[in-house]
Design an enzyme around this catalytic site. Structure first.
Site, short mmCIF file in Angstrom:
data_model
loop_
_atom_site.label_atom_id
_atom_site.label_comp_id
_atom_site.label_asym_id
_atom_site.label_seq_id
_atom_site.Cartn_x
_atom_site.Cartn_y
_atom_site.Cartn_z
N LYS A 55 26.13 -1.30 -42.59
CA LYS A 55 25.78 -0.76 -43.91
C LYS A 55 25.84 0.77 -43.87
O LYS A 55 26.44 1.40 -44.72
CB LYS A 55 24.39 -1.25 -44.30
CG LYS A 55 23.94 -0.77 -45.64
CD LYS A 55 22.60 -1.38 -46.02
CE LYS A 55 22.02 -0.66 -47.22
NZ LYS A 55 20.72 -1.17 -47.62
N LYS B 250 14.56 4.00 -31.89
CA LYS B 250 15.92 4.56 -31.99
C LYS B 250 15.90 6.06 -31.69
O LYS B 250 16.75 6.57 -30.96
CB LYS B 250 16.47 4.37 -33.41
CG LYS B 250 16.85 2.96 -33.79
CD LYS B 250 17.52 2.99 -35.18
CE LYS B 250 17.63 1.63 -35.81
NZ LYS B 250 18.08 1.69 -37.20
N GLY C 128 19.93 -4.80 -45.55
CA GLY C 128 20.73 -5.31 -44.43
C GLY C 128 20.46 -6.78 -44.14
O GLY C 128 21.39 -7.58 -43.97
N ARG C 129 19.19 -7.17 -44.11
CA ARG C 129 18.87 -8.56 -43.75
C ARG C 129 19.07 -9.53 -44.90
O ARG C 129 18.83 -10.72 -44.75
CB ARG C 129 17.44 -8.65 -43.19
CG ARG C 129 16.38 -8.02 -44.07
CD ARG C 129 15.06 -7.88 -43.32
NE ARG C 129 14.08 -7.10 -44.07
CZ ARG C 129 13.99 -5.79 -44.06
NH1 ARG C 129 14.82 -5.07 -43.33
NH2 ARG C 129 13.06 -5.17 -44.77
N GLU D 7 11.12 -8.50 -40.06
CA GLU D 7 11.47 -7.13 -40.43
C GLU D 7 10.99 -6.85 -41.87
O GLU D 7 10.72 -5.71 -42.22
CB GLU D 7 12.99 -6.90 -40.31
CG GLU D 7 13.38 -5.44 -40.25
CD GLU D 7 14.83 -5.20 -39.84
OE1 GLU D 7 15.10 -4.87 -38.68
OE2 GLU D 7 15.71 -5.34 -40.71
N GLU E 194 24.64 1.22 -31.71
CA GLU E 194 25.22 0.08 -31.00
C GLU E 194 26.59 -0.28 -31.58
O GLU E 194 27.56 -0.53 -30.86
CB GLU E 194 24.31 -1.16 -31.13
CG GLU E 194 22.97 -1.05 -30.44
CD GLU E 194 21.86 -0.55 -31.37
OE1 GLU E 194 22.16 0.27 -32.28
OE2 GLU E 194 20.72 -0.97 -31.18
N HIS F 237 11.20 -30.70 -25.86
CA HIS F 237 11.06 -30.73 -24.40
C HIS F 237 10.77 -29.34 -23.85
O HIS F 237 10.95 -29.10 -22.66
CB HIS F 237 12.34 -31.30 -23.79
CG HIS F 237 12.59 -32.71 -24.23
ND1 HIS F 237 12.06 -33.80 -23.59
CD2 HIS F 237 13.24 -33.19 -25.32
CE1 HIS F 237 12.42 -34.90 -24.22
NE2 HIS F 237 13.12 -34.56 -25.29
O1 F6P Z 1 17.34 -2.63 -37.11
C1 F6P Z 1 17.28 -1.87 -38.27
C2 F6P Z 1 18.46 -2.08 -39.14
O2 F6P Z 1 18.48 -1.05 -40.08
C3 F6P Z 1 18.48 -3.44 -39.83
O3 F6P Z 1 17.68 -3.52 -40.94
C4 F6P Z 1 19.93 -3.56 -40.14
O4 F6P Z 1 20.24 -4.86 -40.52
C5 F6P Z 1 20.52 -3.12 -38.83
O5 F6P Z 1 19.69 -2.05 -38.43
C6 F6P Z 1 21.96 -2.72 -38.86
O6 F6P Z 1 22.18 -1.62 -39.70
P1 F6P Z 1 23.64 -1.23 -40.18
O7 F6P Z 1 24.20 -2.36 -40.95
O8 F6P Z 1 23.45 0.00 -41.00
O9 F6P Z 1 24.47 -0.95 -38.94
#
Ligand code: F6P
Length: 555
Positions: free
Chosen positions: A215, A521, A276-277, A362, A221, A393
């Site tokens: 987003k 972060k 995002g979620r 979250e 990452e 199990h």
């Molecule tokens: O972990 C925090 C967060 O902002 C989530 O809410 C989001 O889904 C994720 O990082 C990834 O963010 P982006 O889509 O901006 O890379």
């Protein structure tokens, strides 16, 4: 003031009459066993179950009497749940800390609908992106979109994390029976190089399409993995202009997409009013759409829309997300339940608990209310789960006989995609047996009779009795559906989204920000140069000691 009168919505929660009435009612239920509630009311299943299309919610196996739901519903009304729900659907900026609307529901509106954000109807924008995604996916699926050597695409690698990963992973896996026969989907999320290294071992550079899904397009990452993927492509002999054929982006941030080197013609956008979620319905769903095709993706959206309409219009006492939200809150706040299990009896739903962990924890893992005041009541529970029967199990022992109360949702399809021998009947027998066992338990007398039937007696028998007793009275919801198809899956996911919304409103939280993930972060960014040889900064002595060891080694 009686509990049924409406206090102003900003009355502190635990001081509100509706809360106090629930607390009194909770005390009155001490010693009441669901066994007795069932024995007293043969209509309990009919009374406490609800159907929407081919999805049934049975909430009869909960600690509810005929008084409980009216009290919970009074509480919901007193907190203006309906008003908040209507404001969400209408595009009000209910995400206060970020000044944003919360409109994932607009993503599943049919063409021709109207949803206004700042006076602009966003539904045509939504469908314009969906149409572009559909055309792109069709070109890839039909072998028209080709790699730099002219070969059709065989593998899709989605690079994203959190909401840009979990929804696409979960849904892609859940809808495996609908996949294009010649496409494979892979997902890379972790910054641990092992994740991308293992995926790259499985794919061929000439036939692989990378989707960089972020987003913000600033997530450390995702950018690290995206750079590694691009370097790998070029290292496999691809010319620089091959990037355009092998990389597409999904983002709200065109500037950063261009800065990374992806042509914005190959970018699928979405909007800041999509959290995002809650974004799998947007362009973030591109890997899903590539795998199942535009028509099936439309069915997924239609399923979610059906739940949206139900949530928006059904009376509160016949409203699935409202009932599930209230029942969950009942256990968290009045029975001290600190966790909650989601147990799908469908191997295709293996990642549903992981997906819901982000969606729920979250969203409602918050310690201050909308006005920034620390809350003096429990909020979101720890969510966990695994597919049945594997979980049986592993951790079910704790759910059956442990000291914590762990309410659980059991989900299963009546029909399987894989009718192999007796497997599905065995699966469903286990599914039904678990909620019955959790409800009924096993009394001392029953345990004693069972042991006697096995030939035990005297001290030996008595010593075993306490270990064989199950208290029962452990609450569950059952979600039974006909078949795990795209429409049903969309309905199910939207059900959980709205349940989370209901609880966030009732706890007076902003469910749509996630500042709690920021501090880690920030500190990671500060520590990174220290691990790369830069000068050391002030840390607590534990972190400083660990940094020293990481740099110097343990040998
Ligand atoms: O972990 C925090 C967060 O902002 C989530 O809410 C989001 O889904 C994720 O990082 C990834 O963010 P982006 O889509 O901006 O890379």
């Amino acid at each position: 003031m009686s509990a049924t009168q409406t206090p102003t919505p900003d009355t502190p929660l635990v001081q509100s009459p509706a809360w106090a009435a629930l607390a009194r009612h909770r005390q009155a239920l001490d010693g009441v066993h669901m066994r007795d509630l069932f024995a007293a009311d043969p209509e309990r299943f009919d009374k406490y179950s609800l159907k929407l299309g081919t999805l049934l919610l049975d909430y009869s196996k909960n600690r509810l009497t005929d008084e409980t739901l009216p009290l919970l519903l009074d509480f919901a009304r007193a907190r203006d749940l309906e008003g908040w729900r209507d404001r969400m659907f209408a595009g009000a900026a209910i995400n206060l800390t970020e000044g944003r609307a919360v409109l994932h529901t607009a993503l599943r509106q049919p063409k021709g609908a109207t949803v206004l954000v700042d006076g602009r109807n966003v539904v045509p924008d939504v469908h314009a992106v969906l149409d572009r995604m559909g055309a792109f996916a069709t070109a890839v699926r039909d072998g028209v979109w080709r790699g730099w050597t002219g070969q059709p695409i065989t593998d899709i690698v989605n690079i994203g994390i959190g909401g840009s990963d979990l929804g696409p992973v979960m849904v892609t896996q859940a809808l495996t029976p609908y996949h294009h026969p010649h496409l494979q989907a892979h997902f890379v999320s972790n910054v641990d190089g092992t994740h991308i290294a293992e995926v790259l071992k499985k794919v061929d550079a000439e036939t692989t399409l990378f989707i960089i899904a972020s987003k913000t397009f600033t997530t450390q990452e995702t950018l690290a993995n995206a750079h590694t993927a691009r370097d790998w492509l070029l290292a496999q002999g691809a010319p620089a202009d091959a990037v355009a054929k092998h990389f597409v982006a999904v983002s709200t941030n065109a500037k950063e997409v261009a800065a990374f080197g992806i042509d914005t013609d190959n970018m699928f956008g979405f909007w800041d009013w999509v959290g995002g979620r809650y974004s799998l319905w947007s362009a973030i769903g591109l890997p899903i759409l590539l795998m199942i095709g535009p028509d099936r993706f439309a069915e997924l959206l239609a399923g979610a829309h059906a739940m949206d309409e139900h949530f928006r219009t059904a009376p509160l006492d016949a409203n699935m997300p409202v009932l599930m939200g209230l029942i969950g809150l009942w256990y968290v706040n009045f029975w001290d339940a600190q966790s909650y299990a989601v147990l799908p009896y469908d191997q295709y739903l293996a990642r549903l608990p992981a997906y819901l962990q982000q969606a729920d924890m979250e969203s409602n893992g918050k310690g201050v209310d909308r006005d920034g005041r620390p809350v003096d009541y429990a909020t979101g529970p720890v969510l966990f789960g695994e597919p049945g029967t594997n979980g049986q199990h592993a951790f079910y022992q704790l759910i059956h006989q442990g000291t914590p109360l762990i309410p659980a949702d059991f989900l299963a399809p009546i029909e399987t995609h894989n009718p192999v021998g007796r497997h599905h009947t065995l699966l469903l027998a286990n599914f039904l047996a678990q909620t019955e066992a959790l409800l009924l338990g096993k009394t001392e007398d029953e345990a004693r009779a069972e042991l006697a039937a096995q030939g035990l007696d005297g001290e030996e028998l008595e010593a075993l009795v306490p270990h064989k007793v199950f208290t029962g009275n452990r609450p569950t919801n059952t979600l039974l559906f006909q078949k795990l198809d795209p429409h049903t899956l969309g309905t199910l996911i939207a059900l959980y989204e709205h349940k989370i919304f209901v609880q966030g409103i009732l706890w007076n939280l902003n469910s749509f920000d996630q500042w709690g993930v920021e501090l880690g972060k920030q500190l990671a960014k500060a520590i990174l140069p220290e691990l790369e040889g830069g000068s050391r900064r002030g840390h607590d002595c534990s972190t400083a000691g660990l940094i020293r060891l990481v740099r110097d080694g343990l040998r």
